[in-house]
Design a protein around this motif. Structure first.
Motif, PDB file in Angstrom:
ATOM      1  N   CYS A  35       0.819  -1.205   0.000  1.00 32.89           N
ATOM      2  CA  CYS A  35       0.000   0.000   0.000  1.00 32.89           C
ATOM      3  C   CYS A  35       0.858   1.261   0.000  1.00 32.89           C
ATOM      4  N   TYR A  36       1.815   1.340   0.953  1.00 36.72           N
ATOM      5  CA  TYR A  36       2.574   2.600   1.050  1.00 36.72           C
ATOM      6  C   TYR A  36       4.081   2.450   1.259  1.00 36.72           C
ATOM      7  N   VAL A  85      -1.079   3.286  -2.690  1.00 37.10           N
ATOM      8  CA  VAL A  85      -0.810   4.726  -2.727  1.00 37.10           C
ATOM      9  C   VAL A  85       0.393   4.978  -3.633  1.00 37.10           C
ATOM     10  N   GLY A 524      -3.258  10.254  -0.714  1.00 35.07           N
ATOM     11  CA  GLY A 524      -2.907   8.879  -0.380  1.00 35.07           C
ATOM     12  C   GLY A 524      -3.350   8.488   1.021  1.00 35.07           C
ATOM     13  N   THR A 527      -6.673   6.975   0.974  1.00 31.33           N
ATOM     14  CA  THR A 527      -6.637   5.588   0.490  1.00 31.33           C
ATOM     15  C   THR A 527      -6.222   4.654   1.618  1.00 31.33           C
TER      16      THR A 527
END
Length: 537
Positions: A35-36, A85, A524, A527
């Motif tokens: 995700c990040y 993201v 982001g 998200t």
């Protein structure tokens, strides 16, 4: 007890490696990484570091357990469903899987290259990560299976789309299409791809000689004509000709020369079909260069596009992205360089209208939210890396939830008091900001909103605590307060602590999967909150 709204895959994610649904399993850490880019429970807005083996411990552990196919499926989900993201971590993870010792993992990863790497920039990034992993994994890059995967990537593309792609994005991260065609030994699957291969590896003159006297298929003729236009524009000094070619063939600025971009008329031609994301990003530059002048037809065209529901829906632009672009434009100067401009009032009005219209792009999660704003310190600071004050940012965030989630309670808290706010779906951003800042400031305690929900019998799925001050003050542990709320309400509550001015902090070192910290704020971050609410990270 399984989390509300969870699926079979979510249950697996909760239960792997421990049993307790709130334990941070390796699968949960992997999903955070995809995700990040970090396995930790901290998301830092606008931070862009390269993924490496050092920060992918959970990914390596899962691969060692022989679960490579599961990792590849997660990579596909995060890149295709808008969960990621940042895409870099997914390309890194796919590269790692493609070089793993387990044959099934390698095979699954290389089969997924076409789905995960959707444009040339993605493919170049994937190959560069493979190069970086070469030494630590003690393996080569260009084995037969990799050559096949790269060849398939080119061969399975629509020929006209590929022709556009190779002329817009010629090279990235030290790699070019010429490198990839050569190293993968690509054997074109059809004539039009063979034409593009020759163009990329041998150049336009070689293509002209090879295809001059041939009987060519309709598809080859189309690709040939398109490449001829791209070459023509590269060698043209005639402004009128360049403009005509842009308008007739939908050419983009990446296909033009730097000298062409000194012309206002060329920019005006590009503006007609330019993606809305790009338009918003360069509004200041175009105003500074007098391409957009007050009252001009170009300015009116841009205003119409910015607030067009059709254009906003097609570009899937989030209201927070519009707000960022609007505040940056209002600022009147860039963050780097000496570019300055005077913001056009009509453009600002169009962006204001676009902000409210773009809420249609936010898909509801369908959970019960409490968004609590800490008013104990002044909300007049600026969110790092943006031109937005923390008061406006907090108001915009509360509006996102108030307008899109049916069950949202907005609170302001300070000095031992929690005050419910009437931030409603029909409010303007200015009205929402006033509603939040009218409450007196004082000292703060971030556990207050959780206690308030428990005392008022309100079951909450996600608490979002927004504060200007990242140094948390507690009368009790936020985790203990959260656990009590889970017990009394029966809800699978999660907590997001967001320090709007923070550039790095944590609540505490916790192994509870329901807690997450956010430093700063950007699109982001929303998200990340959405993924947490849906048990995806």
């Amino acid at each position: 007890m399984e989390p509300s709204g969870s699926t079979t895959s979510n249950h697996t994610l909760n239960s792997t490696g421990g049993g307790c649904q709130w334990e941070v399993s390796n699968k949960a850490r992997l999903c955070r990484f995809l995700c990040y880019g970090s396995e930790a429970d901290i998301y830092t807005a606008r931070e862009e570091g390269r993924a490496s083996v050092e920060n992918a411990g959970a990914l390596l552990s899962i691969l060692q357990e022989g679960r490579g196919a599961e990792v590849v499926e997660e990579i596909k989900r995060f890149t295709q469903d808008g969960r990621a993201v940042r895409l870099g971590p997914s390309f890194f993870a796919l590269a790692l899987c493609s070089q793993h010792s387990d044959q099934k993992t390698r095979k699954a990863a290389l089969k997924a290259v076409r789905e995960v790497c959707r444009d040339p920039a993605h493919l170049f990034s994937f190959i560069q990560y493979k190069k970086e992993l070469k030494e630590c994994m003690q393996c080569g890059i260009w084995g037969r299976a990799v050559r096949t995967a790269v060849s398939d990537w080119y061969n399975e593309q629509d020929a006209m789309s590929l022709a556009a792609a190779v002329t817009k994005c010629k090279q990235r991260e030290g790699w070019s299409h010429q490198d990839l065609f050569r190293l993968s030994h690509t054997k074109p699957a059809k004539d039009a791809i063979a034409l593009i291969s020759k163009y990329v590896t041998k150049g336009w003159k070689a293509v002209q000689i090879a295809y001059a006297d041939r009987e060519n298929s309709e598809e080859v003729v189309k690709v040939l004509s398109y490449l001829e236009v791209v070459e023509k524009v590269k060698h043209s000094c005639d402004e009128t000709e360049v403009i005509n070619l842009i308008e007739e063939h939908n050419l983009e600025r990446e296909q033009l020369l730097t000298d062409h971009l000194k012309s206002k008329q060329v920019w005006r031609a590009l503006l007609k079909e330019m993606p809305l994301h790009s338009v918003l990003r360069i509004l200041g530059k175009m105003t500074s260069n007098k391409i957009l002048e007050p009252g001009s037809s170009e300015t009116q065209t841009v205003c119409d596009r910015i607030q067009s529901e059709t254009a906003l829906k097609k570009a899937k632009i989030h209201p927070f992205s519009i707000l960022l672009a609007s505040e940056n434009y209002k600022r009147g100067q860039g963050y780097q360089g000496k570019t300055k401009w005077e913001a056009d009032s009509n453009i600002l009005k169009a962006m204001d209208a676009a902000f409210y219209k773009s809420f249609m792009n936010v898909e509801p999660v369908g959970k019960r939210f409490v968004v609590a704003v800490d008013v104990s310190t002044s909300l007049s600071s600026v969110v790092p890396g943006t031109s937005i004050s923390t008061a406006v940012a907090a108001a915009a965030i509360t509006m996102v939830f108030a307008r899109t989630e049916a069950d949202t309670q907005v609170l302001a808290y300070s000095e031992g008091a929690v005050v419910p706010c009437s931030v409603t779906a029909d409010m303007t951003l200015a009205e929402a900001t006033v509603e939040l800042v009218k409450i007196p400031s004082g000292s703060t305690d971030c556990t207050l909103p959780i206690t308030w929900a428990s005392e008022n019998g309100k079951a909450v799925d996600v608490f979002i605590l927004l504060t200007n001050n990242p140094l948390w003050v507690f009368t009790a542990s936020p985790l203990e307060s959260l656990k009590k709320h889970r017990q009394t309400s029966g809800a699978n509550s999660k907590l997001v602590m967001c320090g709007l001015t923070s550039i790095g902090h944590a609540i505490a070192d916790t192994e509870d999967r329901g807690l997450l910290s956010i430093c700063g704020f950007d699109p982001g971050a929303l998200t990340v909150i959405r993924n947490l609410a849906q048990d995806l990270i």
